[in-house]
Scaffold this motif. Sequence first.
Motif, mmCIF file in Angstrom:
data_model
loop_
_atom_site.group_PDB
_atom_site.id
_atom_site.type_symbol
_atom_site.label_atom_id
_atom_site.label_comp_id
_atom_site.label_asym_id
_atom_site.label_seq_id
_atom_site.Cartn_x
_atom_site.Cartn_y
_atom_site.Cartn_z
ATOM 1 N N PHE A 192 6.279 -8.687 -0.640
ATOM 2 C CA PHE A 192 4.905 -8.196 -0.589
ATOM 3 C C PHE A 192 4.686 -6.832 -1.248
ATOM 4 C CE2 PHE A 192 5.230 -10.983 3.193
ATOM 5 C CZ PHE A 192 4.214 -11.874 2.895
ATOM 6 N N ALA A 193 5.722 -6.019 -1.372
ATOM 7 C CA ALA A 193 5.468 -4.639 -1.800
ATOM 8 C C ALA A 193 6.567 -4.046 -2.685
ATOM 9 C CB ALA A 193 5.266 -3.750 -0.576
ATOM 10 N N SER A 194 7.348 -4.868 -3.347
ATOM 11 C CA SER A 194 8.422 -4.332 -4.187
ATOM 12 C C SER A 194 7.908 -3.992 -5.583
ATOM 13 C CB SER A 194 9.560 -5.354 -4.293
ATOM 14 O OG SER A 194 9.099 -6.551 -4.907
ATOM 15 N N SER A 195 8.771 -3.389 -6.381
ATOM 16 C CA SER A 195 8.460 -3.042 -7.771
ATOM 17 C C SER A 195 9.588 -3.542 -8.656
ATOM 18 C CB SER A 195 8.301 -1.526 -7.930
ATOM 19 O OG SER A 195 7.269 -1.015 -7.113
ATOM 20 N N GLN A 202 7.708 1.251 -13.788
ATOM 21 C CA GLN A 202 7.734 0.514 -12.536
ATOM 22 C C GLN A 202 6.407 -0.209 -12.316
ATOM 23 O OE1 GLN A 202 10.355 0.150 -10.160
ATOM 24 N NE2 GLN A 202 11.466 0.920 -11.959
ATOM 25 N N VAL A 203 6.484 -1.533 -12.192
ATOM 26 C CA VAL A 203 5.296 -2.368 -11.998
ATOM 27 C C VAL A 203 5.378 -3.004 -10.617
ATOM 28 C CG1 VAL A 203 3.956 -4.326 -12.845
ATOM 29 C CG2 VAL A 203 5.162 -2.839 -14.468
ATOM 30 N N LYS A 204 4.295 -2.936 -9.878
ATOM 31 C CA LYS A 204 4.261 -3.501 -8.531
ATOM 32 C C LYS A 204 4.222 -5.025 -8.582
ATOM 33 C CE LYS A 204 4.008 -0.008 -5.531
ATOM 34 N NZ LYS A 204 4.923 0.123 -4.371
ATOM 35 N N ILE A 205 4.872 -5.648 -7.600
ATOM 36 C CA ILE A 205 4.929 -7.105 -7.527
ATOM 37 C C ILE A 205 3.541 -7.705 -7.312
ATOM 38 C CG2 ILE A 205 5.300 -7.186 -5.028
ATOM 39 C CD1 ILE A 205 7.016 -9.398 -7.692
ATOM 40 N N THR A 206 2.610 -6.936 -6.763
ATOM 41 C CA THR A 206 1.260 -7.460 -6.528
ATOM 42 C C THR A 206 0.566 -7.835 -7.836
ATOM 43 O OG1 THR A 206 0.478 -5.166 -6.451
ATOM 44 C CG2 THR A 206 0.850 -6.283 -4.346
ATOM 45 N N VAL A 207 0.939 -7.195 -8.938
ATOM 46 C CA VAL A 207 0.352 -7.546 -10.234
ATOM 47 C C VAL A 207 0.716 -8.982 -10.598
ATOM 48 C CG1 VAL A 207 0.288 -6.982 -12.693
ATOM 49 C CG2 VAL A 207 0.371 -5.143 -11.002
ATOM 50 N N ILE A 208 1.990 -9.344 -10.359
ATOM 51 C CA ILE A 208 2.428 -10.713 -10.644
ATOM 52 C C ILE A 208 1.743 -11.695 -9.712
ATOM 53 C CG2 ILE A 208 4.417 -12.270 -10.746
ATOM 54 C CD1 ILE A 208 4.320 -10.130 -12.942
ATOM 55 N N TRP A 209 1.678 -11.377 -8.422
ATOM 56 C CA TRP A 209 1.002 -12.270 -7.475
ATOM 57 C C TRP A 209 -0.463 -12.455 -7.855
ATOM 58 C CZ3 TRP A 209 3.562 -15.470 -4.818
ATOM 59 C CH2 TRP A 209 4.771 -15.147 -4.201
ATOM 60 N N TRP A 263 -4.720 -11.871 4.713
ATOM 61 C CA TRP A 263 -3.352 -11.789 5.239
ATOM 62 C C TRP A 263 -2.401 -11.239 4.191
ATOM 63 C CZ3 TRP A 263 0.684 -14.919 3.231
ATOM 64 C CH2 TRP A 263 1.923 -14.772 3.882
ATOM 65 N N PHE A 264 -2.496 -11.736 2.972
ATOM 66 C CA PHE A 264 -1.556 -11.320 1.927
ATOM 67 C C PHE A 264 -1.714 -9.831 1.619
ATOM 68 C CE2 PHE A 264 0.474 -10.895 -2.130
ATOM 69 C CZ PHE A 264 1.494 -11.818 -2.103
ATOM 70 N N VAL A 265 -2.953 -9.384 1.427
ATOM 71 C CA VAL A 265 -3.184 -7.968 1.138
ATOM 72 C C VAL A 265 -2.808 -7.113 2.345
ATOM 73 C CG1 VAL A 265 -4.925 -6.246 0.518
ATOM 74 C CG2 VAL A 265 -4.980 -8.503 -0.536
ATOM 75 N N GLY A 266 -3.050 -7.611 3.546
ATOM 76 C CA GLY A 266 -2.648 -6.879 4.743
ATOM 77 C C GLY A 266 -1.147 -6.699 4.819
ATOM 78 N N MET A 267 -0.394 -7.741 4.463
ATOM 79 C CA MET A 267 1.061 -7.625 4.458
ATOM 80 C C MET A 267 1.527 -6.635 3.398
ATOM 81 S SD MET A 267 1.919 -9.448 6.983
ATOM 82 C CE MET A 267 0.324 -8.910 7.630
ATOM 83 N N HIS A 268 0.848 -6.622 2.270
ATOM 84 C CA HIS A 268 1.201 -5.640 1.240
ATOM 85 C C HIS A 268 0.987 -4.219 1.764
ATOM 86 C CE1 HIS A 268 1.415 -3.333 -2.417
ATOM 87 N NE2 HIS A 268 0.182 -2.893 -2.192
ATOM 88 N N ASN A 269 -0.148 -3.980 2.411
ATOM 89 C CA ASN A 269 -0.419 -2.651 2.951
ATOM 90 C C ASN A 269 0.624 -2.245 3.990
ATOM 91 O OD1 ASN A 269 -2.700 -2.514 1.361
ATOM 92 N ND2 ASN A 269 -4.129 -3.013 3.007
ATOM 93 N N LEU A 270 0.967 -3.179 4.848
ATOM 94 C CA LEU A 270 1.922 -2.879 5.908
ATOM 95 C C LEU A 270 3.290 -2.523 5.345
ATOM 96 C CD1 LEU A 270 2.867 -2.786 8.842
ATOM 97 C CD2 LEU A 270 3.156 -5.283 8.748
ATOM 98 N N PHE A 271 3.793 -3.338 4.425
ATOM 99 C CA PHE A 271 5.149 -3.117 3.924
ATOM 100 C C PHE A 271 5.219 -2.090 2.805
ATOM 101 C CE2 PHE A 271 5.343 -7.364 5.878
ATOM 102 C CZ PHE A 271 6.333 -7.100 6.811
ATOM 103 N N SER A 272 4.066 -1.613 2.368
ATOM 104 C CA SER A 272 4.044 -0.494 1.426
ATOM 105 C C SER A 272 4.106 0.841 2.147
ATOM 106 C CB SER A 272 2.771 -0.541 0.565
ATOM 107 O OG SER A 272 2.803 -1.608 -0.343
#
Length: 358
Positions: A192-195, A202-209, A263-272
């Motif tokens: 959810f929050a890696s690069s 460094q590119v965030k994984i959210t760009v790919i998702w 849910w997906f964006v919430g998980m990104h916020n949490l694990f970021s």
Amino acid sequence: MSMTQQAEPAVGGPPASGPKQTDGRTARRPPALRLLARPEVGVFLGAVAVLVFFLIAAPPVRDGSSMANILYQSSTIGIMALPVALLMIGGEFDLSSGVAVISSALTASMLSYQLTVNVWTGVIVALIASLAIGAFNGWMVVKAGLPSFLVTLGTFLILQGTNLAVTKLVTGNVATDDISDMDGFDQARKIFASSFDVGGVQVKITVIWWLVFAALATWVLLRTKYGNWIFAVGGNKDSARAVGVPVRFTKITLFMLVGFGAWFVGMHNLFSFNTVQSGEGVGQELIYIAAAVIGGCLLTGGYGSAIGPVFGAFMFGMVQQGIVYAGWNPDWFKAFLGVMLLGAVLINLWVQRTATRR
């Protein structure tokens, strides 16, 4: 009498050679007009204009790391703007999407920490809760016949109050506890929050998702029966029901898709950030809706695309970060977005009228 006869010309034979006459029903529009009929064309041109503007006005934007940051900001908006856009094409709104993101993150965080369980338990429970909220909104709209504006406004207020009250009750604070040292955190963070590194940037994984979800949404809209149902219920639900479209199923699942995005964006916020502020999320629903509108989705439903909101979210990310890189007062950000929204609506209106003009 001769054995052969010369054929006489038939009465009313073929007309003299010349340009074929066509009426308005059979005439094909020029390729340029057919291209303009695409809902994402106007926002694409706008996104290019905004990009060029900030490349000139803010030289730091030209740096690779700056562009990666812009894409990251765009992706956090764009992931949610996609299901919101699909819902709008289906003729409905969701004003609770912003606080639903925070509700999902709070659920996963507090459940995992307070029960001392693997964080994946909280993630799964948060997914179920988010889908349930979406299903509730959809059920209230189709079963009670209430406008989605009123239903989701009520849900917005319920979630906003619950987020703050439950967080204070459970943690004694307005934020959740840090879960970075709990089992499963590192694995969830990778998803959810890696690069990852691209040419030293460094590119965030959210760009790919974000791009994956956009491609999937485009395929659903243009290549599946469910996509036809979305356009049908957004255009005229009574006519759609008359030809066998499952209107209730379509609308409820569209609201559940918004729940999945939250849910997906919430998980990104949490694990970021490892923790969640319970009062956040208010106002984000307007950003998601605006990105969809700028992307060419009509407020009346039945028209739009999944690609348009991608460009709409990119414009938001570009403006949000471009103002900072240009050294301007960030207080003007919302004013700039308002002008951009009105301009996009006017451009979309002009594009539609041009595309439908014979």
